[in-house]
Design an enzyme around this catalytic site. Sequence first.
Site, mmCIF file in Angstrom:
data_model
loop_
_atom_site.group_PDB
_atom_site.id
_atom_site.type_symbol
_atom_site.label_atom_id
_atom_site.label_comp_id
_atom_site.label_asym_id
_atom_site.label_seq_id
_atom_site.Cartn_x
_atom_site.Cartn_y
_atom_site.Cartn_z
ATOM 1 N N ASP A 1 0.862 -1.174 0.000
ATOM 2 C CA ASP A 1 0.000 0.000 0.000
ATOM 3 C C ASP A 1 0.904 1.231 0.000
ATOM 4 O OD1 ASP A 1 -2.344 1.585 0.329
ATOM 5 O OD2 ASP A 1 -3.248 -0.062 1.464
ATOM 6 N N ASP B 1 -2.869 4.620 -2.441
ATOM 7 C CA ASP B 1 -3.896 5.231 -1.609
ATOM 8 C C ASP B 1 -4.272 6.625 -2.125
ATOM 9 O OD1 ASP B 1 -5.331 4.889 1.012
ATOM 10 O OD2 ASP B 1 -4.275 6.745 1.504
ATOM 11 N N GLU C 1 -6.134 4.100 -6.170
ATOM 12 C CA GLU C 1 -7.447 4.299 -5.543
ATOM 13 C C GLU C 1 -7.965 5.672 -5.931
ATOM 14 O OE1 GLU C 1 -9.628 4.397 -1.132
ATOM 15 O OE2 GLU C 1 -7.732 5.409 -1.455
ATOM 16 N N HIS D 1 -11.509 -2.593 3.232
ATOM 17 C CA HIS D 1 -11.425 -2.245 4.652
ATOM 18 C C HIS D 1 -12.096 -0.919 4.999
ATOM 19 C CE1 HIS D 1 -8.439 0.105 2.649
ATOM 20 N NE2 HIS D 1 -8.217 0.793 3.755
ATOM 21 N N ASP D 2 -12.570 -0.188 4.004
ATOM 22 C CA ASP D 2 -13.240 1.095 4.242
ATOM 23 C C ASP D 2 -14.753 0.990 4.091
ATOM 24 O OD1 ASP D 2 -10.851 2.518 4.595
ATOM 25 O OD2 ASP D 2 -10.682 3.005 2.461
HETATM 26 O O1 ISL Z 1 -13.615 5.488 3.818
HETATM 27 C C1 ISL Z 1 -13.981 6.508 3.316
HETATM 28 C C2 ISL Z 1 -15.358 6.778 3.276
HETATM 29 O O2 ISL Z 1 -15.851 6.404 4.496
HETATM 30 C C3 ISL Z 1 -13.106 7.478 2.723
HETATM 31 O O3 ISL Z 1 -13.240 8.757 3.163
HETATM 32 C C4 ISL Z 1 -11.707 6.969 2.839
HETATM 33 O O4 ISL Z 1 -11.008 7.592 3.798
HETATM 34 C C5 ISL Z 1 -11.125 7.154 1.504
HETATM 35 O O5 ISL Z 1 -11.700 6.101 0.859
HETATM 36 C C6 ISL Z 1 -9.669 7.016 1.404
HETATM 37 O O6 ISL Z 1 -9.247 5.773 1.864
HETATM 38 C C7 ISL Z 1 -7.899 5.540 1.996
HETATM 39 O O7 ISL Z 1 -7.179 6.608 2.565
HETATM 40 C C8 ISL Z 1 -7.489 6.927 3.916
HETATM 41 C C9 ISL Z 1 -7.560 5.710 4.820
HETATM 42 O O8 ISL Z 1 -8.157 6.074 6.026
HETATM 43 C C10 ISL Z 1 -8.320 4.579 4.204
HETATM 44 O O9 ISL Z 1 -8.303 3.443 5.013
HETATM 45 C C11 ISL Z 1 -7.694 4.324 2.862
HETATM 46 O O10 ISL Z 1 -8.207 3.200 2.211
HETATM 47 C C12 ISL Z 1 -6.406 7.859 4.383
HETATM 48 O O11 ISL Z 1 -5.167 7.275 4.105
#
Ligand code: ISL
Length: 526
Positions: A96, A198, A240, A313-314
């Site tokens: 990641d 990310d 992403e 995971h989100d």
């Molecule tokens: O999860 C979300 C919606 O609830 C998003 O706001 C999320 O934070 C966004 O998808 C970005 O995700 C990634 O970056 C974030 C991290 O918290 C997430 O786990 C990651 O997948 C910040 O690094």
Amino acid sequence: MPWWQKVCAYQIYPRSFMDSNGDGIGDIPGIISRLDYLADLGIGMIWLSPVYRSPMRDNGYDIADYRDIAPEFGTLADMDRLIAEAQARRIGIVMDLVVNHTSDRHRWFEAARSSRDAPTRDYYIWRDPAPGGGPPSGIQSFFGGPAWTHCPETDQYYFHLFTPEQPDLNWRNPRLRAEIHDMMRWWVARGIAGFRMDVIDLIGKDVDRALIAEGPHLWTYLDEMHREVLAGTDLVTIGESWHASLETGPRYVAPKGLLSMIFQFNHIVAGWGEGRNKWAPAPFDPRVLKQALFAWQALFDEEGWNAIFLGNHDLPRMVSAFGDGSPAAAKALAAVLLTLRGTPFIYQGDEIGTPNAGFGSAAQYRDVETLNMLADAPDAKSGLAAAEVGSRDNARTPMRWSDKGGFSQAPPWIGFSAATASVESQEADSGSVLSFYKRLLALRNGTEALQTGRFEALLDDHPTVLAFRRIGGGQTVSIAVNLAGTSAELPVAVLSGGSLLLNTHEDINPQCLLPYQAVIIACHDC
Ligand code: ISL
Ligand code: CA
């Protein structure tokens, strides 16, 4: 065809996968101990959520050292062993790459905040207070509250799109970009297979013009990263992008763009309904999911490539968001996930049908985004209801390896989801979700049409059935999946003229699919 178009991928959220040393937290030796399980499942690539050194304010998405491992996850030697052991099983490890921001405990930021003259000051985004005081602008962070935090040491504000402990990096600084490229090459030299990037759509931002996602510099930075790190390699890159649209999608993805594929969220967000509120999504409508998925299938039918996922995971668990939480729904969704054109990403636990956490009490939630939401909720009851459907913790519960748990000797850092049969018991049951995944992966891994074949939609208008063909390698495969808990009538043509490859149920009636039935046939005459 590049290797990453043929394989199925699996996402590991290390904190919740397997604990090897009895501290209640999953770790790298734990992952190594389960590699045989993953090889047996049939996957060829692991996306590993962050394991770098981190204060874990956002569970590792706040990195304090890109070249070290968090002690609770293990050591660099463990990581090297994971890469080698995975490679021995023909599984590539995808790291990641979290480079929109660092932790505020990264040495770059610790130096930067202390003095306006620090050599790394410009690695971050600093602005004077507004005339009259207060934040330089009204931009809000994604986790709630202003995107600016004041630093008394130098009387300036720094910018952060996530928590205040995750300061955004200033990608306009060429020295910073060179550091990132260097770090990437350092990981490539350790033998990784690629990067999941990310929130990569945020790195080209222009904060002064409030242009954040897909900002003006994004494409040049990706171009440069490609030149500096990726060109001439067979590394896989998955960006992403919550903001990619049908218009911008092709700009990211090869051959027009420079990434292998992107995680785009149109099919996720479409399901949230009018209000686009993840805490109060619209009731699931299979047609909405289908339209979004099929539009991207069509977009990358000839050129380009999709990353296919229904959870991570989100997000809430796929079987809860797009189904009724039952094993039957889990199988039907698996059939969609693993037969569309693109690289499928199985999220850990989905292969045993894990549903949402169902904690039933606010005290069990751990995620910073959820805790902020709960603190702002009008009352405790509505806050909890929102968390139960929308919290990221729904997907962060530990893997249930055995009937006793099997994840850890200690109480886990977060509770289990209720009501999942364990890996152990599902392995012994040929009718389980896990056994169905194994058959499905074996089918996909052995069928060129399902790996790289063209996509052709059938039944665009059916309210609950997703039906389509995959055509390639001299073969046509038809897939029909009923994503509803009620039977669905089917035009006879869809499932006739072929031989059965896979069926979630005992019977086939070519004119009717049972609740959550999925059928895959090899066409001779269709
Ligand atoms: O999860 C979300 C919606 O609830 C998003 O706001 C999320 O934070 C966004 O998808 C970005 O995700 C990634 O970056 C974030 C991290 O918290 C997430 O786990 C990651 O997948 C910040 O690094
Ligand atoms: Ca541990």
